[in-house]
Design a protein around this motif. Sequence first.
Motif, PDB file in Angstrom:
ATOM      1  N   ILE A  11      31.706  58.287 -22.272  1.00  0.00           N
ATOM      2  CA  ILE A  11      30.617  59.212 -22.619  1.00  0.00           C
ATOM      3  C   ILE A  11      29.438  58.985 -21.682  1.00  0.00           C
ATOM      4  O   ILE A  11      28.831  59.920 -21.169  1.00  0.00           O
ATOM      5  CB  ILE A  11      30.204  59.003 -24.093  1.00  0.00           C
ATOM      6  N   VAL A  12      29.104  57.717 -21.478  1.00  0.00           N
ATOM      7  CA  VAL A  12      27.961  57.390 -20.618  1.00  0.00           C
ATOM      8  C   VAL A  12      28.238  57.821 -19.178  1.00  0.00           C
ATOM      9  O   VAL A  12      27.402  58.462 -18.532  1.00  0.00           O
ATOM     10  CB  VAL A  12      27.646  55.880 -20.696  1.00  0.00           C
ATOM     11  N   VAL A  13      29.427  57.471 -18.690  1.00  0.00           N
ATOM     12  CA  VAL A  13      29.761  57.788 -17.296  1.00  0.00           C
ATOM     13  C   VAL A  13      29.736  59.304 -17.066  1.00  0.00           C
ATOM     14  O   VAL A  13      29.325  59.774 -16.006  1.00  0.00           O
ATOM     15  CB  VAL A  13      31.127  57.170 -16.924  1.00  0.00           C
ATOM     16  N   ALA A  14      30.122  60.054 -18.099  1.00  0.00           N
ATOM     17  CA  ALA A  14      30.126  61.518 -17.972  1.00  0.00           C
ATOM     18  C   ALA A  14      28.727  62.082 -17.724  1.00  0.00           C
ATOM     19  O   ALA A  14      28.588  63.211 -17.265  1.00  0.00           O
ATOM     20  CB  ALA A  14      30.729  62.151 -19.227  1.00  0.00           C
ATOM     21  N   HIS A  15      27.689  61.284 -18.022  1.00  0.00           N
ATOM     22  CA  HIS A  15      26.315  61.729 -17.738  1.00  0.00           C
ATOM     23  C   HIS A  15      25.974  61.588 -16.251  1.00  0.00           C
ATOM     24  O   HIS A  15      24.895  61.996 -15.837  1.00  0.00           O
ATOM     25  CB  HIS A  15      25.307  60.922 -18.549  1.00  0.00           C
ATOM     26  N   GLY A  16      26.870  60.959 -15.502  1.00  0.00           N
ATOM     27  CA  GLY A  16      26.603  60.790 -14.080  1.00  0.00           C
ATOM     28  C   GLY A  16      25.548  59.742 -13.783  1.00  0.00           C
ATOM     29  O   GLY A  16      24.774  59.874 -12.837  1.00  0.00           O
ATOM     30  N   VAL A  17      25.534  58.666 -14.574  1.00  0.00           N
ATOM     31  CA  VAL A  17      24.522  57.620 -14.347  1.00  0.00           C
ATOM     32  C   VAL A  17      24.842  56.851 -13.065  1.00  0.00           C
ATOM     33  O   VAL A  17      25.998  56.764 -12.656  1.00  0.00           O
ATOM     34  CB  VAL A  17      24.446  56.624 -15.536  1.00  0.00           C
ATOM     35  N   PRO A  18      23.826  56.267 -12.423  1.00  0.00           N
ATOM     36  CA  PRO A  18      24.079  55.521 -11.189  1.00  0.00           C
ATOM     37  C   PRO A  18      24.970  54.303 -11.421  1.00  0.00           C
ATOM     38  O   PRO A  18      25.789  53.966 -10.576  1.00  0.00           O
ATOM     39  CB  PRO A  18      22.682  55.056 -10.749  1.00  0.00           C
ATOM     40  N   TYR A  19      24.796  53.622 -12.559  1.00  0.00           N
ATOM     41  CA  TYR A  19      25.538  52.375 -12.742  1.00  0.00           C
ATOM     42  C   TYR A  19      25.827  52.131 -14.213  1.00  0.00           C
ATOM     43  O   TYR A  19      24.942  52.250 -15.066  1.00  0.00           O
ATOM     44  CB  TYR A  19      24.719  51.196 -12.187  1.00  0.00           C
ATOM     45  N   ALA A  20      27.086  51.803 -14.501  1.00  0.00           N
ATOM     46  CA  ALA A  20      27.487  51.422 -15.856  1.00  0.00           C
ATOM     47  C   ALA A  20      28.515  50.315 -15.730  1.00  0.00           C
ATOM     48  O   ALA A  20      29.325  50.326 -14.793  1.00  0.00           O
ATOM     49  CB  ALA A  20      28.081  52.613 -16.601  1.00  0.00           C
ATOM     50  N   ALA A  21      28.459  49.342 -16.646  1.00  0.00           N
ATOM     51  CA  ALA A  21      29.403  48.228 -16.555  1.00  0.00           C
ATOM     52  C   ALA A  21      29.639  47.640 -17.933  1.00  0.00           C
ATOM     53  O   ALA A  21      28.793  47.729 -18.819  1.00  0.00           O
ATOM     54  CB  ALA A  21      28.853  47.153 -15.614  1.00  0.00           C
ATOM     55  N   THR A  22      30.824  47.025 -18.083  1.00  0.00           N
ATOM     56  CA  THR A  22      31.117  46.290 -19.306  1.00  0.00           C
ATOM     57  C   THR A  22      30.807  44.812 -19.068  1.00  0.00           C
ATOM     58  O   THR A  22      30.921  44.319 -17.944  1.00  0.00           O
ATOM     59  CB  THR A  22      32.593  46.452 -19.710  1.00  0.00           C
ATOM     60  N   LEU A  23      30.404  44.138 -20.140  1.00  0.00           N
ATOM     61  CA  LEU A  23      30.037  42.724 -20.064  1.00  0.00           C
ATOM     62  C   LEU A  23      30.778  41.953 -21.148  1.00  0.00           C
ATOM     63  O   LEU A  23      31.096  42.517 -22.205  1.00  0.00           O
ATOM     64  CB  LEU A  23      28.526  42.532 -20.280  1.00  0.00           C
ATOM     65  N   ASN A  24      31.015  40.680 -20.869  1.00  0.00           N
ATOM     66  CA  ASN A  24      31.676  39.824 -21.854  1.00  0.00           C
ATOM     67  C   ASN A  24      31.135  38.410 -21.688  1.00  0.00           C
ATOM     68  O   ASN A  24      31.067  37.898 -20.573  1.00  0.00           O
ATOM     69  CB  ASN A  24      33.195  39.870 -21.625  1.00  0.00           C
ATOM     70  N   PRO A  25      30.742  37.763 -22.804  1.00  0.00           N
ATOM     71  CA  PRO A  25      30.090  36.459 -22.677  1.00  0.00           C
ATOM     72  C   PRO A  25      30.990  35.374 -22.107  1.00  0.00           C
ATOM     73  O   PRO A  25      30.494  34.409 -21.523  1.00  0.00           O
ATOM     74  CB  PRO A  25      29.688  36.126 -24.125  1.00  0.00           C
ATOM     75  N   ALA A  26      32.306  35.539 -22.250  1.00  0.00           N
ATOM     76  CA  ALA A  26      33.216  34.519 -21.726  1.00  0.00           C
ATOM     77  C   ALA A  26      33.316  34.587 -20.201  1.00  0.00           C
ATOM     78  O   ALA A  26      33.931  33.716 -19.588  1.00  0.00           O
ATOM     79  CB  ALA A  26      34.592  34.686 -22.361  1.00  0.00           C
ATOM     80  N   TYR A  27      32.739  35.618 -19.613  1.00  0.00           N
ATOM     81  CA  TYR A  27      32.749  35.774 -18.150  1.00  0.00           C
ATOM     82  C   TYR A  27      31.301  35.847 -17.660  1.00  0.00           C
ATOM     83  O   TYR A  27      30.829  36.889 -17.207  1.00  0.00           O
ATOM     84  CB  TYR A  27      33.563  37.014 -17.763  1.00  0.00           C
ATOM     85  N   PRO A  28      30.571  34.724 -17.757  1.00  0.00           N
ATOM     86  CA  PRO A  28      29.128  34.737 -17.511  1.00  0.00           C
ATOM     87  C   PRO A  28      28.740  35.054 -16.072  1.00  0.00           C
ATOM     88  O   PRO A  28      27.716  35.704 -15.851  1.00  0.00           O
ATOM     89  CB  PRO A  28      28.686  33.328 -17.906  1.00  0.00           C
ATOM     90  N   VAL A  29      29.539  34.640 -15.117  1.00  0.00           N
ATOM     91  CA  VAL A  29      29.169  34.926 -13.723  1.00  0.00           C
ATOM     92  C   VAL A  29      29.306  36.422 -13.461  1.00  0.00           C
ATOM     93  O   VAL A  29      28.435  37.060 -12.851  1.00  0.00           O
ATOM     94  CB  VAL A  29      30.022  34.085 -12.746  1.00  0.00           C
ATOM     95  N   ASP A  30      30.384  37.008 -13.960  1.00  0.00           N
ATOM     96  CA  ASP A  30      30.582  38.463 -13.858  1.00  0.00           C
ATOM     97  C   ASP A  30      29.432  39.198 -14.534  1.00  0.00           C
ATOM     98  O   ASP A  30      28.863  40.149 -13.984  1.00  0.00           O
ATOM     99  CB  ASP A  30      31.920  38.818 -14.532  1.00  0.00           C
ATOM    100  N   MET A  31      29.071  38.724 -15.720  1.00  0.00           N
ATOM    101  CA  MET A  31      27.979  39.348 -16.479  1.00  0.00           C
ATOM    102  C   MET A  31      26.675  39.262 -15.697  1.00  0.00           C
ATOM    103  O   MET A  31      25.956  40.252 -15.542  1.00  0.00           O
ATOM    104  CB  MET A  31      27.831  38.659 -17.845  1.00  0.00           C
ATOM    105  N   TYR A  32      26.405  38.059 -15.204  1.00  0.00           N
ATOM    106  CA  TYR A  32      25.107  37.857 -14.539  1.00  0.00           C
ATOM    107  C   TYR A  32      25.008  38.694 -13.266  1.00  0.00           C
ATOM    108  O   TYR A  32      23.975  39.302 -12.975  1.00  0.00           O
ATOM    109  CB  TYR A  32      24.906  36.368 -14.226  1.00  0.00           C
ATOM    110  N   ASN A  33      26.090  38.759 -12.522  1.00  0.00           N
ATOM    111  CA  ASN A  33      26.066  39.541 -11.284  1.00  0.00           C
ATOM    112  C   ASN A  33      25.874  41.029 -11.555  1.00  0.00           C
ATOM    113  O   ASN A  33      25.199  41.728 -10.804  1.00  0.00           O
ATOM    114  CB  ASN A  33      27.350  39.302 -10.487  1.00  0.00           C
ATOM    115  N   LYS A  34      26.480  41.496 -12.646  1.00  0.00           N
ATOM    116  CA  LYS A  34      26.291  42.913 -12.989  1.00  0.00           C
ATOM    117  C   LYS A  34      24.844  43.186 -13.395  1.00  0.00           C
ATOM    118  O   LYS A  34      24.259  44.218 -13.041  1.00  0.00           O
ATOM    119  CB  LYS A  34      27.250  43.316 -14.110  1.00  0.00           C
TER     120      LYS A  34
END
Lengths: 311, 95, 179, 393
Positions: free
Chosen positions: A181-204
């Motif tokens: 739904i969010v991506v369909a708005h054509g936003v510049p950036y959207a991402a999923t986050l998960n606490p077990a992957y903190p480096v991925d989360m922080y970089n996003k």
Amino acid sequence: MLPDVNKIRTIKEIPNIDLFVSGHRLCAGCGIPILIKNVLRAIPDPKALVNATGCLEVASTIYPYTSWKVPWVHVAFENAAAVASGIEAAFRALERKKGGQKYNVIALGGDGGTFDIGIQALSGALERGHDLIYICYDNEAYMNTGIQRSGGTPLGAATTTSPAGSVIPGKPEYKKSLMDIVVAHGVPYAATLNPAYPVDMYNKLLKANEFEGPKFFHYYSPCPVGWWASESMSIEIARLAVQTLVWPLYEVEYGKYRITVNIRNPKPIEEYLKTQGRFRHLFKPENRWIIDELQRRVRENWERLEKLTKL
Amino acid sequence: MSSWPRDWRELPMAGIINIAGSSLDYKTGTWRARKPVLYPDKCIKCQICWLFCPDMAINRLEDDSVEINYEYCKGCGICAEECPTKAIEMVEEVG
Amino acid sequence: MIEIRWHGRGGQGVVTSSQLLTKAAIYAGKYAIHIPEFGPERRGAPVRAFTRIDDEDIEIRYNVRNPDIVVVIDPGLVEMKEFITEGLKEDGVIIINRPVDMPISLDGYKVYSVDAYRISIDELGRPIYNTSMIGALLGATKIIPLEYLIKALEERFSGSVLEKNIRAIRRGYEEVRLV
Amino acid sequence: MSVTDTERMKRVGLNGDEAVAYAAKHANVDVVAAYPITPQTIMVEKISEFVYNGELDAEFIAVESEHSALSAAVGASLAGARVFTATASQGLALMYEILYIASAMRTPIVMALGNRAFSAPINIHCSHDDAYAVRDTGWLQFFAENVQEAYDLVLMAFKISESPEVLTPSIVNLDGFILTHCIEPLYIWNERYIQEFLPDRKPVEAIDYRNPKTYGPLALMDYYMLIKRQQYEVVRRARATIDRVFDEYSRWSGRRYRAIKTYMMDDAEYAFVVLGSTAGTMRSMVDKWRGMGRKVGLVSLTLYRPFPEDDLRRILSGVEAIGVMDRSHTYGGPGAQLYQEIASTLYSLDEHPRLLNIIYGLGGKDFGPEDAEAAYKYLMRPDVREVWLGVEG
């Protein structure tokens, strides 16, 4: 893709500052603070937060105690995106007219405040293109009011308004696809986050600073109380959500998809489901079809994402 | 907070809390049923416990060693669960 | 105080006429008020609007009941005699959009005709009657000098559209005839 | 009324919506968050025009609902901006939740309300349902009698609302269509002079990352009632600021503003109390009745919240009978809203005037001299306590 100039590689590179402090009254083992403290580390000053009504809002600002060391605003349940729009627009106007400073405006809402009651305000803010960050911390039910089902509750999960009944075994509907739904708005950036992957989360989170316009994060937020799970298992459950493809980690830049944590040999979904009491009834033989259906859906979704990354 | 006014005339307007981080005065350590015990000799200073603690009850010191702040620790046990070297153990709270 | 009631159909500029006259009166230093009668009607439905003009402040805020002047912008409404003369003062003025040589029976009133259809087709190329009708109203009654109406029109239009409408106003002003 | 323009002001013909839009422009607002609804639409159209043509340096947030309009307004106001919004009827009802929050968070937003009836049946014309419905939300409320007052009150409302001792939002009511869509002559300021009366907003307790605060926390039994008492006192005491700003504006503009307008009340035996545009019509009727030797007077309220009860007790004591005119009604209540308030106000008097509740003009039903005459006849009848004008029986 933007160059990954600011990327961190290890946890140790995350700065040792806390703008969200102890003394909050979230449950033991709650997944929300792990998000919040890193958001406040990754998004630079000047910043201001808007919090929809929900667990985080209630438990962090019980008068006269506040756990926040940044400007923090709560107005109501369904309007965090609208309030954030107003703050963002105000600072834009004041910067132009009076030489004020532009703020990084961050809106926070749970799944109830985002998927359901707040989706109109969110859609409006995304469509208008405000330069803000919206983060949905998704614990997959209305936990603050006592574990009622939301649009974010997955198929088959037991909640207090979708109990594991003898006729209807848990929530009969699928989880709403918020990212789409969010991506369909054509936003510049959207991402999923998960606490077990903190480096991925922080970089996003760091990456959000590089885009002008609405940025959106969908955070997997473990809830030991609402999920009938062990408090100590919050991160392990979150990790299993990624490894079983329940919670794919990916990002979308101007419509371009990229899987950020690749799962080559996904674990069977049962390994995830068995960690939480909300899914216990699914292991009865007559409910086996729900597990199969969940398994089929997560695999299909992963394959769809893989295809999208190739577009 | 003992110093917070109890007279409506003296309260900050609009219910604003003007002391940032005032919840530090509210000690959540009393919630705890089990407590984490840190064995520093096993600690490899990876910061995993510091990063995951939902109560910011693990202090990361300058040399990247860690210490547990029992004033706030609610005893969830995530730190012990996630510690790669089993340097933290959950024990029953006594007394 | 002069009270005016405008009749026409949705899309013919009934409200615009009342607005323009009100603004013209204000520019002329008078007190004036424009009261639209709004309903859900769309293009084609009978529509009314009211204008009051006075040298003093006007405090009253209700629809005109007993007009001094009725302006019938839509030629078809002339047949609805009771409708257009309702509450009209004795010896009141009626200004109708109709060829000037066409007979009409509206006894007891001062009836003026102007061929707004002809004027609008000639000047604007389309049957938009409002400007020629206001011109006719001013020509017949001289309640406001024409220059103030042109000033009000200049706020709304520019270029060739303005020029054409000014010509329509002037022709309405000059060609209106007492029947 | 002087006809010529001066250097300070200009005589123009505008409808009420346009006049309000000019007032927002002249107040040099920073943020406007609004959603279109009849009869307010011309306001948002005009303001958009100002912004899109560069005549007003402001952010116009074209929100997706009134709920978001007021939510965004609260956010913008907390950030320190001067904020304007406008709505009507159903739109105000959708804002309802946030109205309480806006006032409790002490955001000095100014809202223009084109008064319109509530559905159902759907109706776009004037009732005071909307204004009354939000009377307990902690907003200051003003009623304009004409287009000039609508313009002036918006400017005054900013000054009042933003005063450090008030910091409370305001609603400026103007009757839907009767004022919003009526063109009348009025004086508007030359923008250069506005700063004399209304300088830029100096925000108090605005969002500042160098001094981070928590706005809108949870407060329980130990503090909630204390916080509410504080706000209650602020609204009650706002009256002093309102009077001061009205005085200042009266001197500055040459147009007299008072919380209450009285007409022929000195020796009145009968009185009508009214809100909004009907005051002018009633004043013309009082002239007529006085000409017939009838001792009738008129009270119209420019200020509705805080309710000017002390003044009303003084003005209305000794009157034999009062017709309280409500452009609204309640279901199963002891009279319509203004009637209830006048009755409560007068209760402490030793001798109570007789009261008649006149329900009139709902959904834009035209109120003319014949209706006023009917109201007067009912007022002479001690056996009548309530009348629905035009729908008797």
